[in-house]
Design a protein around this motif. Structure first.
Motif, PDB file in Angstrom:
ATOM      1  N   VAL B  93       0.857  -1.172   0.000  1.00  0.00           N
ATOM      2  CA  VAL B  93       0.000   0.000   0.000  1.00  0.00           C
ATOM      3  C   VAL B  93       0.898   1.229   0.000  1.00  0.00           C
ATOM      4  O   VAL B  93       2.061   1.155   0.365  1.00  0.00           O
ATOM      5  N   ASP B  94       0.352   2.347  -0.458  1.00  0.00           N
ATOM      6  CA  ASP B  94       1.094   3.598  -0.435  1.00  0.00           C
ATOM      7  C   ASP B  94       0.824   4.255   0.911  1.00  0.00           C
ATOM      8  O   ASP B  94      -0.260   4.786   1.145  1.00  0.00           O
ATOM      9  N   GLY B  95       1.806   4.193   1.786  1.00  0.00           N
ATOM     10  CA  GLY B  95       1.619   4.678   3.147  1.00  0.00           C
ATOM     11  C   GLY B  95       1.334   6.168   3.243  1.00  0.00           C
ATOM     12  O   GLY B  95       0.761   6.630   4.218  1.00  0.00           O
ATOM     13  N   LEU B  96       1.735   6.923   2.230  1.00  0.00           N
ATOM     14  CA  LEU B  96       1.545   8.373   2.274  1.00  0.00           C
ATOM     15  C   LEU B  96       0.131   8.773   1.867  1.00  0.00           C
ATOM     16  O   LEU B  96      -0.301   9.887   2.124  1.00  0.00           O
ATOM     17  N   LEU B  97      -0.578   7.844   1.225  1.00  0.00           N
ATOM     18  CA  LEU B  97      -1.956   8.135   0.814  1.00  0.00           C
ATOM     19  C   LEU B  97      -2.927   7.541   1.833  1.00  0.00           C
ATOM     20  O   LEU B  97      -2.594   6.622   2.572  1.00  0.00           O
ATOM     21  N   THR B  98      -4.153   8.048   1.832  1.00  0.00           N
ATOM     22  CA  THR B  98      -5.175   7.482   2.707  1.00  0.00           C
ATOM     23  C   THR B  98      -5.675   6.164   2.107  1.00  0.00           C
ATOM     24  O   THR B  98      -5.399   5.854   0.952  1.00  0.00           O
ATOM     25  N   GLU B 101      -7.679   6.937  -0.921  1.00  0.00           N
ATOM     26  CA  GLU B 101      -6.852   7.334  -2.071  1.00  0.00           C
ATOM     27  C   GLU B 101      -6.121   6.145  -2.683  1.00  0.00           C
ATOM     28  O   GLU B 101      -5.951   6.065  -3.896  1.00  0.00           O
ATOM     29  N   ASN B 102      -5.693   5.224  -1.825  1.00  0.00           N
ATOM     30  CA  ASN B 102      -5.056   4.012  -2.333  1.00  0.00           C
ATOM     31  C   ASN B 102      -5.999   3.245  -3.252  1.00  0.00           C
ATOM     32  O   ASN B 102      -5.609   2.787  -4.327  1.00  0.00           O
ATOM     33  N   LEU B 105      -6.569   5.109  -6.443  1.00  0.00           N
ATOM     34  CA  LEU B 105      -5.395   4.954  -7.303  1.00  0.00           C
ATOM     35  C   LEU B 105      -5.523   3.659  -8.119  1.00  0.00           C
ATOM     36  O   LEU B 105      -5.299   3.638  -9.335  1.00  0.00           O
ATOM     37  N   PRO B 137      -4.175   8.349   6.652  1.00  0.00           N
ATOM     38  CA  PRO B 137      -3.085   7.787   5.848  1.00  0.00           C
ATOM     39  C   PRO B 137      -2.828   6.330   6.217  1.00  0.00           C
ATOM     40  O   PRO B 137      -2.914   5.949   7.392  1.00  0.00           O
ATOM     41  N   SER B 139      -0.246   4.716   6.476  1.00  0.00           N
ATOM     42  CA  SER B 139       0.879   4.472   7.384  1.00  0.00           C
ATOM     43  C   SER B 139       0.431   4.448   8.836  1.00  0.00           C
ATOM     44  O   SER B 139       1.129   3.923   9.697  1.00  0.00           O
ATOM     45  N   ASP B 150      -4.664  -3.804   1.722  1.00  0.00           N
ATOM     46  CA  ASP B 150      -3.835  -4.450   0.710  1.00  0.00           C
ATOM     47  C   ASP B 150      -4.682  -5.409  -0.143  1.00  0.00           C
ATOM     48  O   ASP B 150      -4.667  -5.368  -1.373  1.00  0.00           O
TER      49      ASP B 150
END
Lengths: 263, 333
Positions: B93-98, B101-102, B105, B137, B139, B150
């Motif tokens: 997962v993109d930890g910087l996105l919520t 948002e993931n 994406l 986020p 993260s 995920d």
């Protein structure tokens, strides 16, 4: 046809991702822009008077030196942003999310173009901020609208080349720590060129390097556009360097990204 | 030209992979029917993740043939990628996105379009119990939430084949059970699942078929029960009224006698057919059996018997996982 629209669409998605990252963590951008501003202040207020006297201009002094170093500082700003790109690419590569992208039916290179375009926005922003600070300090360029536009275009072209280079370096470095160190020389190249002192004041060997390294024609072109000293001589060489670095770095980065990670 | 999809989700023959001198996969043959759950079971370092990476187009194999949903992952990687979902061992997962948002994406990369993407995101957030954390986020998520996000991200494109590489490693028992329920739900929707795990219980609970991977080769393959039956340790215990009965049975069947309990332990086939033939032989010989019980080994025994070194070698996995094991032992007195 559809392949191209897919590639563009995927790249646009990846750019949005990068912009969100920057928007959410503005401290990264601020740190990248802070470094050249500190350099600017240091050189203008600490060394400025003495260095300006050495320039041999009529007015001399601090104001003349400020006018002299702004192009070099701007190049340093672009290098600083590019260094940030190397770090964020290396971080990305170490995360599982890129493995996920690799198992999806998307344009492969879009992950990288996302980084490059995102960094271009960042570079334009940083250059604008640093230019603004320089103007506040008394930077007085003679450029008209056309020259300003040309200078902005040059900033884009240079940033494009530097960013593809640091994208490749970011993948090649293999770790975030390495990625923050490997592009360091880019920050110092303006010093070893015409960024801070005229090259004819340098000792012979160094002068030879300074005159032939790519940052010198870029700085000269930028200075020519902003200060009206003429850019025609150095512009072709500057653009040639940028094109060469862009193409070579793009191919290198693409090859690094596409290689089988198990080999 | 290509046969209609659906019948076989994954077929592999003679799949090999080495890193330098070290052979990671030494000729793997697999066939996974569509709509089933297949589990690749093995300790750390057995080659499970390498197998998943090859099948999901992440890395190439050194040799062998494969077809994933009717396509060759080497020659038509995008045709394979368009139909699979992958949830790796490490969170992707993109930890910087919520969380939201993931998922968006993923929806954009699957080209779902704005409205459909929004709807799919909302649906998955709801289904994976992430709606409350949608704007945080990733993260900041707990391990279980990250794993659910995920998995949700792997499902945005509606994959027909889902690869789950040790999906519950490091999760607490409650999150693990939650994830199992989700996986069962997916199977009910017709998704084929390729699951790797080092937990015997997980394979036992979820998988239609299990392949035991040991040092790069498949040591055994079959259903959980089938595997259990194939192992020494599966036995039938017969108890008799008299010592004479016990003696007669021992002469007929062999096995190990327990004089004190007047019982005979007969190793071997504990399936229905085996039992029937056993009882027939006893009947024909006129031996009366007082009591019969069937002992099937659990998968721990299977693993030990098949690989000769058990999963105990993998101390880390057990240390992470004591509660489930303890509860399982307690539940099977």
């Amino acid at each position: 046809m559809t392949t191209l629209t897919h590639a563009l669409g995927d790249s646009a998605t990846m750019v949005r991702r990068q912009v969100k990252h920057m928007w959410r963590y503005p401290s990264v951008t601020l740190m990248l822009v802070g470094m050249p501003i500190l350099m600017l202040l240091l050189f203008v207020y600490v060394f400025g008077d003495a260095m300006g006297a050495g320039l041999g201009g009529a007015s001399g002094g601090r104001a003349a030196y400020l006018d002299y170093i702004v192009p070099g500082i701007l190049l340093m700003t672009m290098a600083s942003t590019a260094q940030g790109t190397a770090i964020s690419v290396a971080m990305d590569m170490s995360e599982g999310i890129v493995a996920r992208f690799r198992t999806m039916a998307i344009a492969r290179v879009s992950v990288l173009t996302g980084h490059v375009v995102g960094s271009l926005f960042q570079a334009l922003f940083s250059v604008a901020v640093v230019t603004g600070v320089a103007l506040l300090l008394g930077f007085r360029p003679s450029a008209g609208p056309v020259e300003w536009l040309a200078a902005a275009g040059l900033v884009l072209v240079v940033s494009f080349a530097l960013t593809w280079l640091t994208v490749a370096l970011g993948i090649a470095s293999g770790s975030v720590e390495n990625a923050s160190n490997v592009p360091m020389p880019l920050m110092f190249l303006p010093f070893l060129g015409s960024g801070f002192v005229p090259t004819d004041t340098l000792p012979a060997g160094l002068r030879w390097f300074a005159e032939y390294q790519p940052f010198t024609p870029i700085i000269e072109t930028l200075r020519g556009l902003l200060m009206g000293t003429g850019a025609a001589d150095s512009a072709p060489l500057a653009l040639g360097w940028c094109a060469a670095v862009s193409v070579a770095s793009y191919l290198w980065a693409k090859k690094l990204y596409n290689r089988d990670p198990s080999v | 030209m290509a046969p209609p999809p659906a019948r076989t989700a994954v077929a592999a023959a003679g799949l090999r992979k080495s890193y330098g001198d070290q052979t990671v996969l030494g000729g793997i043959d697999l066939e996974i029917p569509a709509g089933t759950v297949f589990s690749l079971l093995g300790p750390n370092g057995a080659g499970k993740t390498t197998m998943v990476k090859i099948l999901t187009t992440l890395i190439g194999a050194d040799g062998g043939r494969m077809r994933i949903l009717g396509h060759d992952p080497v020659r038509e990687p995008d045709a394979v990628r368009a139909q699979i979902g992958v949830t790796g061992q490490y969170s992707a997962v993109d930890g910087l996105l919520t969380g939201e948002e993931n998922l968006r994406l993923m929806a954009d990369l699957h080209r779902l379009g704005r409205r459909a993407g929004r709807a799919r995101t909302a649906e998955l957030l709801e289904r994976f119990d992430l709606a409350d954390a949608a704007r945080k986020p990733a993260s900041a998520y707990s391990g279980g939430m990250r794993r659910r996000l995920d998995l949700a991200m792997s499902l945005v494109g509606g994959p027909r084949l889902l690869f789950l590489d040790e999906p519950t490693t490091g999760l607490d028992p409650r999150s693990r059970r939650g994830l199992w329920d989700i996986i069962r739900g997916l199977v009910a929707d017709g998704v084929t699942v390729f699951l790797t795990t080092q937990y015997l219980e997980e394979a036992d609970r979820l998988a239609d078929r299990i392949a035991v991977l040991d040092r790069g080769t498949i040591a055994a393959e079959g259903t959980a029960d089938g595997l259990k039956r194939r192992v020494a340790g599966g036995h039938v215990r017969l108890r008799f009224d008299t010592a004479a009965g016990l003696g007669a049975a021992e002469r007929l069947l062999g096995g190990r006698r327990d004089d004190e309990a007047l019982a005979l332990q007969v190793p071997g086939d504990t399936g229905v057919a085996g039992l029937r033939s056993l009882l027939t032989r006893l009947d024909d010989a006129g031996i009366a059996v007082e009591e019969l019980s069937v002992h099937t080994p659990d998968l721990d025994d299977v693993f030990l018997a098949l690989t000769g070194h058990g999963t105990g070698a993998d101390a880390g996995a057990h240390a992470q996982n004591p509660p489930v094991h303890a509860q399982r032992k307690a539940a099977q007195p």
